[in-house]
Structures are given as C-alpha cells and as structure tokens.
Enzyme design. Structure first.
Site, PDB file in Angstrom:
ATOM      1  N   CYS A  28       9.590 -17.837 -37.836  1.00 48.75           N
ATOM      2  CA  CYS A  28      11.241 -16.832 -37.499  1.00 48.75           C
ATOM      3  C   CYS A  28      11.449 -17.751 -37.016  1.00 48.75           C
ATOM      4  O   CYS A  28      11.699 -18.902 -35.976  1.00 48.75           O
ATOM      5  CB  CYS A  28      10.654 -15.982 -36.179  1.00 48.75           C
ATOM      6  N   CYS A  31      13.096 -17.558 -33.186  1.00 48.94           N
ATOM      7  CA  CYS A  31      11.474 -18.009 -32.782  1.00 48.94           C
ATOM      8  C   CYS A  31      11.153 -20.026 -32.553  1.00 48.94           C
ATOM      9  O   CYS A  31      10.984 -20.102 -31.707  1.00 48.94           O
ATOM     10  CB  CYS A  31      10.172 -18.182 -32.905  1.00 48.94           C
TER      11      CYS A  31
END
Length: 105
Positions: A28, A31
């Site tokens: 991600c 993230c």
C-alpha cells in the site's frame, strides 16, 4: 508500534487498553507514505498503544471491522470503539493527529 504475532494476541489488544489499530499492507503506497511519521504520532499520544495490523494477514478481522480502505485507524478503549478514520485516501500526519485529538477530547 506493536505488531501482533497471531490472531489471539490481536484479540487481546482489541479487548484491553486504549489502543489505536493501524491497518496497513506492505504493498500500500499510501500506508508506506505515513509509516515514517508514525513514531512522531505515537510520541504525541503516549496514552495510546499503537498496534499495526497487516490487512492481508488479518483479512477476516479487517472485514469484520469494515476496513475496506487502507491506511485506516480504529481507536478502542477496553473493547469499545471510540472512533475511526477509515477510508482509502492518503492521510497526513496532521490529519491523523487531529483525529486522535478529537477522539481523546
């Protein structure tokens, strides 16, 4: 940042204490954008334990908690949800800090 070793350990954190669950995944991008700021956020909010939850490793938990976008944050106190910052958008350090201040407030 605490990284649970298994589902039982994760469940213990969900039931006890004042916790911020940080749902994330290695792949991600958003993230990985926020991860370098997490130690600063943790230092700003020492009243919380921060638990990193790999969304892919704990897919059933993510589904049960309605985590459909990452990075996402869920705050609990002794098993009761206090608030959530759950969406698929990139989050800034300021946005996360503001959210935690509001939940704490």
């Amino acid at each position: 940042m605490i990284i649970p070793k298994n589902i039982d350990e994760l469940a213990e954190y969900a039931e006890k204490g004042k916790n911020v669950f940080f749902f994330t995944a290695d792949w991600c991008g958003d993230c990985n954008f926020i991860k370098p700021y997490m130690p600063e956020i943790e230092a700003e909010f020492p009243q919380f334990q921060f638990i990193q939850v790999d969304r892919d490793e704990y897919l059933d938990v993510a589904a049960e908690w309605n985590i459909f976008g990452i990075p996402s944050f869920v705050v609990t106190n002794d098993g009761e949800e206090l608030g959530r910052l759950v969406n698929k958008n990139r989050k800034s350090k300021e946005e996360i800090s503001g959210f935690l201040q509001k939940v704490e407030g």
